[in-house]
Write an enzyme that holds these catalytic residues in place. Structure first.
Site, mmCIF file in Angstrom:
data_model
loop_
_atom_site.group_PDB
_atom_site.id
_atom_site.type_symbol
_atom_site.label_atom_id
_atom_site.label_comp_id
_atom_site.label_asym_id
_atom_site.label_seq_id
_atom_site.Cartn_x
_atom_site.Cartn_y
_atom_site.Cartn_z
ATOM 1 C CG ASP A 11 -6.057 -2.491 -9.541
ATOM 2 O OD1 ASP A 11 -5.958 -1.729 -10.531
ATOM 3 O OD2 ASP A 11 -5.144 -3.246 -9.171
ATOM 4 C CG ASP A 105 -5.015 1.402 -13.225
ATOM 5 O OD1 ASP A 105 -4.178 2.048 -12.579
ATOM 6 O OD2 ASP A 105 -4.815 0.241 -13.614
ATOM 7 C CD GLU A 106 -3.498 0.479 -7.299
ATOM 8 O OE1 GLU A 106 -3.261 -0.214 -6.299
ATOM 9 O OE2 GLU A 106 -2.670 0.654 -8.225
#
Length: 468
Positions: A11, A105-106
């Site tokens: 993350d 983003d993860e």
């Protein structure tokens, strides 16, 4: 569940805000808030410096401004975020063929499938190396969780924030989860959390002690069984490399309610064209056109029409969306409009031209039809500059907009590789000032800054209305 912590969850830390800080030296270490800047805008991401003041994702922007009046408030630059995300995802795919992106983003990574790790020690080495590689390639930081299941890996990455690594040793899962609040578990939102609290259950340990039968009685069969298994740290979900998209959609929230029916129609056409752009960018087509309308009183209506076959034809989708709009009363004003496509396929059907004039049986009967010619989209009275937007000045070079108003625009001239730059103010119509493309965050292969005559720059993205 496996017996080694070989599922990794990455993350990125305050991703949008961190990208903005990396690209703007004057904002490093400062409070930065990214999101829709209008009266109805919503925070997409806040830097850790802004979170100290209580600002968080999904908060109304007006509330964020009251909490942190001195923060930098910027529009999102999704093109740049996607570019950085692609660099990060490429690093993850070097570790394993099984990478499951959850957002820009993860992502989850199955290290065992890529033979990158097989026990706790090797998994920890991979996680540490990944964090170093991300920093080297993007200049950003990410937090890593390692565990034997997806649920525990995600919880571990949250515990690792910011810029850390947490590994959950097999056999310690129950001890880790026990004291945590029930809201830690996936699927436990505010409503479920309140329901459990009223029953005297506030921690994961109390959830496990309540027993499966009690949870089924409180929450229903499916939810009760699932939560009991999670409370016991049981999670056998595999990492899935490809997630099939179920829909493609775009929507805009307006600072001021739209009352003009012709303007509403123009906005629907514009949204339909943007939706087609996304469809084609993903190599998809769809059968069902969906219109979303949120009215002045916050009531939200959706209308849909299913075509005879999948299409990405802009005329077909545009006209279907307009037909759906005909069945919606917008007299009191509209605060949000959206157009989407579902029933996706990776091919198109070429004989759909007649559908543009022939509603499907699933479309609702129109209550009113807007008559008269569709006017041309009016040109803005002056050029629009938005806070955070990249610009190029013939004399000063690359910079970004700090703010604008009263016919003037203030620009700070700096690049990701420079020192904090100087600030200058220009007229909004200054011919030497024009939009520009973002610059890379790290020095490798940095292109020449865009100069006049190089072609159109990337458009400034629309304001967002929710957390990404």
């Amino acid at each position: 569940m496996r017996n080694a912590p070989t599922i990794l969850h990455l993350d990125m830390d305050a991703f949008y805000a961190s990208v903005e800080q990396a690209s703007k030296p004057s904002l490093r270490g400062k409070a930065v808030v990214v999101g829709g800047l209008g009266p109805r805008g919503v925070v997409a991401t806040a830097s850790y410096e802004a979170r100290v003041f209580g600002v968080h994702s999904a908060m109304p922007m007006a509330q964020a401004r009251r909490l942190a009046p001195n923060a930098a408030y910027l529009v999102p630059r999704f093109g740049l975020y996607r570019s950085v995300s692609e660099q990060v995802m490429a690093l993850l795919r070097e570790l394993s063929p099984l990478v499951e992106p959850l957002s820009l983003d993860e992502a989850f990574v199955d290290l065992e499938a890529g033979e990158a790790a097989w026990d706790a020690e090797s998994a920890r080495r991979v996680g540490a190396r990944l964090r170093a590689d991300i920093r080297a390639v993007t200049g950003l930081t990410g937090s890593v969780g390692l565990a034997a299941s997806k649920m525990l890996a995600k919880i571990a990455s949250e515990e690792a924030k910011p810029d850390g690594l947490v590994l959950v040793e097999p056999g310690t899962e129950r001890a880790l989860l026990g004291p945590m609040t029930v809201r830690t578990l996936p699927g436990v939102g505010p409503a479920t959390g309140d329901h459990l609290r009223r029953a005297g259950i506030t921690t994961v340990e109390e959830l496990a002690e309540a027993g499966e039968d009690e949870l089924v009685r409180l929450l229903g069969k499916a939810h009760g069984h699932a939560l009991y298994a999670m409370a016991l740290a049981r999670d056998d979900r595999p990492v899935v490399a490809e997630r099939e998209a179920k829909s493609v959609s775009v929507e805009d929230t307006y600072d001021v309610d739209i009352h003009d029916r012709l303007r509403v129609g123009l906005e629907v056409r514009r949204l339909a064209d943007r939706c087609v752009g996304r469809l084609r960018g993903a190599g998809l087509s769809g059968r069902t056109i969906v219109l979303k309308v949120r009215r002045y009183d916050f009531s939200t209506l959706t209308r849909s029409e299913t075509l005879r076959g999948p299409t990405d034809d802009p005329a077909v989708i545009r006209e279907a969306a307009e037909r759906l709009l005909d069945s919606v009363d917008t007299t009191g004003g509209v605060r949000l409009l959206g157009v989407g496509v579902t029933g996706l396929a990776d091919y198109t059907q070429e004989d759909l031209f007649a559908q543009a004039a022939q509603p499907s049986m699933t479309a609702e009967a129109p209550e009113e039809v807007a008559a008269g010619p569709v006017p041309e989209q009016p040109e803005p009275a002056e050029r629009q500059w938005r806070a955070g937007q990249d610009v190029w000045h013939a004399g000063w070079g690359h910079g970004w907009v700090q703010g604008s108003g009263l016919g003037r625009v203030t620009v700070r001239f700096e690049t990701p590789l420079s020192r904090p730059g100087r600030v200058r103010t220009f007229g909004v119509e200054d011919p030497e000032l024009e939009p520009a493309d973002p610059l890379p965050l790290v020095p490798d292969a940095e292109p020449r800054p865009r100069a006049p005559g190089d072609g159109p720059a990337s458009p400034v993205p629309d304001a967002v209305d929710a957390d990404p």
